[in-house]
Design a protein around this motif. Structure first.
Motif, PDB file in Angstrom:
ATOM      1  N   PRO A 263     -17.500  75.178  10.404  1.00 12.27           N
ATOM      2  CA  PRO A 263     -18.437  74.388   9.594  1.00 12.27           C
ATOM      3  C   PRO A 263     -19.642  73.930  10.401  1.00 12.27           C
ATOM      4  O   PRO A 263     -19.581  73.844  11.635  1.00 12.27           O
ATOM      5  N   VAL A 264     -20.721  73.622   9.694  1.00 12.84           N
ATOM      6  CA  VAL A 264     -21.902  73.054  10.342  1.00 12.84           C
ATOM      7  C   VAL A 264     -21.533  71.685  10.914  1.00 12.84           C
ATOM      8  O   VAL A 264     -20.777  70.919  10.295  1.00 12.84           O
ATOM      9  N   SER A 265     -22.064  71.360  12.069  1.00 15.80           N
ATOM     10  CA  SER A 265     -21.775  70.065  12.695  1.00 15.80           C
ATOM     11  C   SER A 265     -22.655  68.997  12.062  1.00 15.80           C
ATOM     12  O   SER A 265     -23.622  68.506  12.654  1.00 15.80           O
ATOM     13  N   ILE A 266     -22.305  68.629  10.853  1.00 13.90           N
ATOM     14  CA  ILE A 266     -23.116  67.730  10.031  1.00 13.90           C
ATOM     15  C   ILE A 266     -23.295  66.372  10.703  1.00 13.90           C
ATOM     16  O   ILE A 266     -24.402  65.813  10.751  1.00 13.90           O
ATOM     17  N   ASN A 267     -22.198  65.837  11.233  1.00 16.72           N
ATOM     18  CA  ASN A 267     -22.275  64.492  11.794  1.00 16.72           C
ATOM     19  C   ASN A 267     -23.101  64.452  13.076  1.00 16.72           C
ATOM     20  O   ASN A 267     -23.816  63.480  13.330  1.00 16.72           O
ATOM     21  N   GLN A 268     -23.006  65.505  13.887  1.00 19.84           N
ATOM     22  CA  GLN A 268     -23.820  65.537  15.096  1.00 19.84           C
ATOM     23  C   GLN A 268     -25.304  65.572  14.755  1.00 19.84           C
ATOM     24  O   GLN A 268     -26.126  64.979  15.461  1.00 19.84           O
ATOM     25  N   LEU A 269     -25.663  66.254  13.663  1.00 23.03           N
ATOM     26  CA  LEU A 269     -27.066  66.301  13.247  1.00 23.03           C
ATOM     27  C   LEU A 269     -27.519  64.932  12.733  1.00 23.03           C
ATOM     28  O   LEU A 269     -28.662  64.519  12.964  1.00 23.03           O
ATOM     29  N   LYS A 270     -26.615  64.243  12.060  1.00 24.24           N
ATOM     30  CA  LYS A 270     -26.939  62.874  11.626  1.00 24.24           C
ATOM     31  C   LYS A 270     -27.212  61.984  12.837  1.00 24.24           C
ATOM     32  O   LYS A 270     -28.186  61.228  12.868  1.00 24.24           O
TER      33      LYS A 270
END
Length: 695
Positions: A263-270
């Motif tokens: 999955p895309v590292s959504i939280n790291q991008l946040k």
């Protein structure tokens, strides 16, 4: 001749008298402000405001049926002039803009070929449109034709793109769209909007407890619009710095790329964009609605209370937070250790919320230092209760009150508060959740050799996997299938060991995990000089022990949570609302934040005299069926950005933050892995790579 003259003179006199009488009998008063208001409008008589010309709009303003900003052509200058005539707040005009949540366009597959009249209205009449997506744009441009201000166009991907600089918020595009895709809203309306079942939502956005528009902020990162990404997140979550560090990111479990790839590292991008603002040297501006003169008390300064206060303040209400502890933050300050969330970062984030004009009163415990009657006397129109879950559950084992025994949240809070806690060299932590792991990793940093005892196996541990792995790397010993039965003490009442009974897993219980079953005669003693019980928490409702009369109708559940309407978070006392752990029991930080915003929505309705109700088609779990894919064709494997972190040997001797932030190059690369999903549409990697090579 003279006779005719006299006749005409008499007739004229009679008419004058008749008209004079008629003017008094049939007199119609026109408020002089109408002319003044009309004079301050653009005079275009375009009808874009929804009224039949400027005079009709001016009449509506004077009658209180239209805002000072009714003239869409005149803009803010006109609004200020009208406001001056009417004695309104000059800043009371919230800009209205058109928004298009659909990002599918030509990516949506067609279920039949359409060769009829080239309008969306006509196409909609045929099976609701040609595309398989039930809620997306049809792409024939009825909205473009309806816009008189050249503010909307069909973009290269086949869906409407709004030019915010030209948009005047007239609503023509919204009225022209037969699918209800385009929406015209003020900032306040956007803050109040909840995800609904007929919205164009990606799976990650549906599962996010805070309802953040994840695909949009990742796309903004990809384009280098970091401030825009921060604003997108902050429209749903005011604690993005904290969430970027502690959120277990359930959104990533439903990332569509994750079906075929990591999955895309959504939280790291946040976290990347949150830290970008933190280190930019400035705070990005946060807009607010005009003041409403309504007062709301928020009891509890944790994530739910801070979130509720943030959104209420942005909606124009006056907010005061009452917090029992010395500082705001609640569980994210006192329950999450420094190595996960540095307090200076939390302080910076909280200050940004308070800067909206929110008052905070700390060391103020509800039911002891003040009560509901005090709040009523101070003129508060509504109350939000976000008291958290601070009461540790007991082991219910013999000897658990001996010297050297602690409970999880109490131990973490004392450490966070700077107290000198007497710790052991060989402590045992009992439990398998995040609080237990936080206690483990805290004690390791304080120099202890730590053991964790859990009554199930590692597979059943509810703690975040990354936290369990980190604890393993840092040297924690694990004893599984161990249920404590007795704390062993010496003759002075000090802890010297923990007796446990070995367990084996039986049939699944209500949680879906296999139930631990005792093994007869398997009692074993582990040496220990400190025991920390971290097996769960409940809200502390000691203020209900001797409830005042004003609280007589407030009901609690057997889990010590506040009884409430699940759709609105309103209690049996109409002006009291709840959210966070006091409503749900112990849950995620991001869930508390989402609950705070949901409560703010209901409180806004209540104090403004509206019906308190949920969104008509409020989205509730599970996912919208058509958006939950089992296969995702067209995905090319690409590595996920690894989380930068301090090496084990550097981090276990201090409370320096362990998880680090992505660098810009890595963040841009990771944002490129996002498929820009909508409800059913997504970007196929194969198509994107083909397009790039062709270019």
């Amino acid at each position: 001749m003279i006779g005719a003259f006299l006749f005409m003179l008499g007739l004229g006199g009679a008419c004058a008298i008749l008209l004079s009488v008629a003017s008094r009998v049939f007199y119609v008063y026109e408020d002089p402000r109408i002319a003044e208001v009309e004079d301050r409008m653009a005079g275009a008589n375009c009808g874009g405001c929804g009224y039949a010309g400027c005079n009709a709009a001016a009449v509506a303003v004077v009658a209180g049926k239209a805002p000072a900003s009714v003239c869409i052509v005149g803009g803010m200058e006109s609004a200020q002039g009208v406001a001056e005539v009417m004695g309104m707040d000059v800043g009371g005009a919230e800009p209205i803009l058109s928004y298009n949540p659909c990002k599918g366009g030509d990516r949506a597959e067609d279920k039949f070929i359409y060769q009829g009249v080239p309008t969306c209205a006509a196409l909609t009449r045929l099976y609701e449109g040609k595309r398989f997506c039930s809620v997306g744009c049809l792409g024939l441009g009825d909205c473009v034709k309806a816009c008189l201000f050249d503010a909307i166009s069909i973009g290269p991907d086949g869906y409407p793109v709004v030019n915010a600089d030209n948009c005047v918020g007239c609503g023509a595009c919204e009225r022209a769209c037969p699918k209800g895709v385009l929406e015209v809203m003020t900032m306040s309306q956007r803050l109040l909007a909840m995800n609904e079942t007929d919205d164009a939502l990606a799976p990650c956005q549906q599962i996010c407890p805070a309802q953040i528009n994840i695909p949009l902020y990742i796309e903004q990162i990809k384009k280098g619009d970091y401030e825009g990404a921060v604003n997108t997140i902050r429209e749903r979550n005011p604690l993005l710095l904290s969430c970027g560090r502690v959120c277990p990111h359930p959104c990533e479990d439903k990332c569509r790329r994750g079906v075929e790839d990591e999955p895309v590292s959504i939280n790291q991008l946040k976290r990347f964009v949150a830290d970008y603002e933190l280190h930019s040297g400035k705070r990005f501006p946060i807009s607010k609605a005009p003041a409403t003169e309504k007062k709301v008390a928020v009891i509890g300064g944790g994530p739910a209370g801070l979130s509720c206060a943030f959104f209420l303040a942005r909606l124009g209400h006056s907010v005061t937070i009452y917090e029992a502890m010395p500082k705001l933050g609640g569980m994210i300050r006192y329950g999450i250790p420094e190595y996960r969330l540095p307090k200076k970062i939390l302080d910076w984030e909280i200050q940004g919320i308070l800067d909206l004009g929110i008052e905070a009163k700390t060391d103020a415990r509800f039911g002891f230092d003040f009560n509901l009657s005090d709040l009523m006397e101070e003129g508060f129109d509504a109350v939000f209760m976000g008291i958290g879950a601070w009461k540790d559950m007991k082991l219910r084992a013999e000897g658990e009150d001996m010297e050297g025994c602690f409970t999880g949240i109490d131990f973490l809070a004392r450490v966070a508060n700077g107290e000198k806690v007497k710790i052991g060299k060989n402590p045992i932590i009992v439990g398998g959740g995040n609080t237990a792991i936080d206690c483990v990793r805290t004690l390791i940093r304080m120099g202890s050799k730590v053991t964790l005892a859990y009554r199930r196996t590692r597979a059943e541990m509810p703690a975040n996997e990354v936290e369990i792995v980190a604890a393993e790397h840092e040297g924690c010993d694990f004893v599984f299938l161990a249920a404590p039965t007795r704390v062993v003490g010496d003759e002075n009442g000090k802890v010297i060991g923990l007796e446990y009974q070995k367990m084996e897993l039986g049939e699944p219980d209500a949680s879906g995990r296999r139930r631990p079953v005792p093994v007869e005669g398997s009692e074993t003693i582990l040496d220990a000089d400190m025991i920390v019980s971290a097996i769960g928490q409940r809200p502390d409702i000691s203020f209900m022990d001797n409830p005042e009369k004003a609280l007589a109708d407030l009901k609690t559940t057997r889990w010590d949570t506040m009884d409430h309407n699940e759709d609105t978070l309103q209690t049996d006392i109409p002006f009291i609302f709840v959210g966070g752990d006091s409503a749900t029991g112990p849950d995620l930080v991001v869930s508390a934040i989402g609950g705070g915003r949901k409560a703010a929505r209901s409180i806004h309705q209540f104090v403004m005299g509206e019906e308190v109700k949920a969104a008509p088609k409020d989205l509730k779990k599970p996912l919208i069926p058509e958006s939950d894919f089992k296969t995702v064709p067209g995905i090319i494997q690409s590595p996920r950005a690894p989380m930068p972190e301090l090496p084990v040997q550097e981090r276990i001797y201090s409370f320096i933050e362990v998880d680090q932030v992505l660098d810009e190059e890595s963040a841009l690369r990771e944002s490129g892995r996002c498929l820009r999903c909508c409800r059913t549409c997504y970007d196929k990697d194969t198509e994107r790579k083909t397009q790039k090579s062709a270019a």
